[in-house]
Design a protein around this motif. Structure first.
Motif, short mmCIF file in Angstrom:
data_model
loop_
_atom_site.label_atom_id
_atom_site.label_comp_id
_atom_site.label_asym_id
_atom_site.label_seq_id
_atom_site.Cartn_x
_atom_site.Cartn_y
_atom_site.Cartn_z
N ALA A 1 -24.14 52.25 -33.48
CA ALA A 1 -25.20 52.93 -32.75
C ALA A 1 -25.57 54.25 -33.40
O ALA A 1 -26.69 54.75 -33.21
CB ALA A 1 -24.77 53.16 -31.30
N PRO B 1 -22.23 54.47 -26.90
CA PRO B 1 -23.16 54.52 -25.75
C PRO B 1 -22.62 53.67 -24.61
O PRO B 1 -23.02 52.50 -24.44
CB PRO B 1 -24.45 53.96 -26.34
N ALA C 1 -25.05 46.26 -28.62
CA ALA C 1 -24.47 46.34 -27.28
C ALA C 1 -24.48 45.00 -26.56
O ALA C 1 -23.69 44.78 -25.63
CB ALA C 1 -25.19 47.40 -26.45
N ASP D 1 -29.23 41.53 -23.69
CA ASP D 1 -30.57 41.28 -24.23
C ASP D 1 -30.65 39.91 -24.89
O ASP D 1 -31.71 39.28 -24.94
CB ASP D 1 -30.95 42.36 -25.25
N ARG E 1 -24.25 48.06 -19.12
CA ARG E 1 -25.41 47.29 -18.65
C ARG E 1 -25.44 45.92 -19.30
O ARG E 1 -25.61 44.89 -18.62
CB ARG E 1 -26.71 48.04 -18.94
N GLN E 2 -25.26 45.90 -20.62
CA GLN E 2 -25.38 44.62 -21.34
C GLN E 2 -24.12 43.76 -21.21
O GLN E 2 -24.12 42.60 -21.63
CB GLN E 2 -25.71 44.89 -22.81
N GLY F 1 -22.98 53.65 -21.36
CA GLY F 1 -23.91 53.17 -20.35
C GLY F 1 -24.63 51.90 -20.76
O GLY F 1 -24.72 50.93 -19.99
N ASP F 2 -25.15 51.87 -21.99
CA ASP F 2 -25.84 50.69 -22.49
C ASP F 2 -24.87 49.51 -22.59
O ASP F 2 -25.22 48.37 -22.27
CB ASP F 2 -26.45 50.99 -23.86
N ALA F 3 -23.64 49.80 -23.03
CA ALA F 3 -22.64 48.74 -23.15
C ALA F 3 -22.32 48.13 -21.79
O ALA F 3 -22.21 46.90 -21.66
CB ALA F 3 -21.37 49.29 -23.80
#
Length: 428
Positions: free
Chosen positions: A273, A193, A67, A205, A199-200, A195-197
């Protein structure tokens, strides 16, 4: 072979401009031709920016970064927006091709830019032909070498057609719509995913500058920077009076490519994922489509990659050859058609005899053209800031110039820190 310029008078500088309309039907016909050329330019930029290189690079880096690569996608979209908006306005306002304009601003810089773009375009085209071959392999089971040869011959056929200009515009639109429709379908099936995508996208990270330079090069590096703008010049869309129309077209093309890139990334992210491990030495993009939707997914991927490949072969050849006019005023539209054919043939021969895998070629092509991007963009930022006399007095918006200057510095930095790693891709 037919003349590919729009109806009008030749000014002698490689730009066709419309002659005076003598009838209402003639004016309507020209307006429709101009509108079709604008749409064709949008899709030429879009399909060139989402070619087999970008598809393969996205699968490769999503498999390795997960992500976190969403940040790279966002960076490529923002840089694309800034570069294309500046370049389209500058070239359209001047009415001159990129190399000719660069030479007028800084003596001999246009020749250097042309050599780099032509070399980068050839590297891209070898990868594009390889990508088209991989597409037919996934779709029909053909050997990639045979598929690449057949695709290159089809691209040549378009240029040899008596209605080459019309076919070029229509091909860009059809291939672009095919790519968008099939990729959206697979992305939905993959169930990423999101949501994670998201955010990042803004808080990754990890940041891999080599990956970002490569993906930027695969979307707006080398010849891609100038593809849509040169297509507009050939349609007679030149001069400050067309800036608003051209800018709207550029933003539309950037919006299309931005959405497409993120959707494609989400599709690959959904697959990785879920626990599927992609073989980066094989065909990671094809594996992702197959994992998401089975055999249908593989066939759909084949069609997407083939459409991306053949449209990018056309875009790379068309734009790269358009830079050759700076070396010879005798390279008119008819001769350019034959030189374009030769350009495609050289790329095909190189692909057939090279031992490097198609995936490695596609990833390296993006990285190499990412290194070329800051060289040319620096020249055009200089023109926008200090040589308004070459733009008919037109002033690019201050905020766009500021963003362009910041982007120039950023792309130079990314190129320097990722130079060695990019050439390592070729040995992969």
């Amino acid at each position: 072979m037919s003349d590919r310029t729009s109806p009008g008078n030749d000014k002698g500088d490689g730009v066709s401009v419309p002659g005076p309309a003598t009838t209402t039907s003639g004016a309507v016909g020209f307006a429709r031709s101009r509108r079709a050329s604008l749409i064709g330019a949008i899709f030429m930029m879009a399909t060139s920016a989402i070619g087999p290189g970008f598809i393969t690079q996205t699968a490769t880096f999503t498999a390795s970064l997960g992500a976190a690569f969403a940040f790279g996608i966002l960076a490529s979209i923002v840089i694309d927006f800034i570069v294309q908006a500046n370049i389209w306005q500058i070239i359209t306002a001047s009415g001159k091709r990129a190399a000719e304009l660069a030479n007028e601003a800084i003596p001999f810089s246009g020749y250097v830019l042309s050599v780099l773009v032509i070399i980068g375009g050839l590297v891209f085209n070898i990868g594009n032909i390889a990508g088209a071959g991989l597409g037919l392999n996934a779709m029909l089971g053909l050997d990639p070498k045979i598929g690449g040869a057949l695709s290159a011959l089809l691209a040549i056929g378009i240029f040899l057609s008596r209605k080459a200009g019309l076919l070029l515009d229509r091909a860009m639109i059809v291939f672009g719509l095919i790519m968008i429709g099939l990729t959206v379908a697979v992305a939905i099936i993959a169930n990423p995913p999101v949501g994670d995508a998201l955010r990042q996208t803004v808080l990754p990270d990890t940041i891999d500058f080599a990956a970002i330079t490569t993906i930027v090069g695969g979307t707006v590096g080398g010849y891609i920077t100038y593809a849509g703008a040169h297509k507009l010049l050939d349609s007679g869309t030149a001069g400050p009076e067309h800036i608003k129309q051209v800018t709207n077209s550029a933003f539309t093309g950037i919006a299309i490519t931005g959405i497409m890139r993120y959707v494609l990334f989400l599709g690959f992210l959904g697959v990785t994922a879920s626990g599927v491990v992609l073989d980066l030495s094989g065909n990671p993009a094809g594996q992702a489509f197959e994992a998401a939707a089975g055999e249908w997914g593989m066939r759909a991927f084949g069609l997407v990659l083939w459409a991306a490949g053949i449209s990018s072969v056309i875009g790379a050849a068309f734009t790269s050859v358009s830079f050759m006019t700076v070396f010879s005023a005798k390279l008119d539209q008819r001769r350019r058609g034959w030189v374009t054919v030769l350009f495609i043939v050289i790329g095909l021969v190189a692909y057939l005899i090279m031992g490097t895998t198609p995936v490695a070629l596609l990833v390296f092509a993006g990285g190499f053209n990412g290194l070329i991007l800051p060289l040319g963009f620096t020249v055009f930022m200089y023109i926008a800031w200090f040589r308004r006399d070459l733009l008919g007095g037109y002033r690019v918006q201050w905020w766009l110039l500021a963003l362009g200057t910041a982007t120039t510095v950023l792309t130079w930095y990314m190129g320097v820190v990722s130079f060695t790693k990019i050439f390592e891709f070729l040995a992969a």
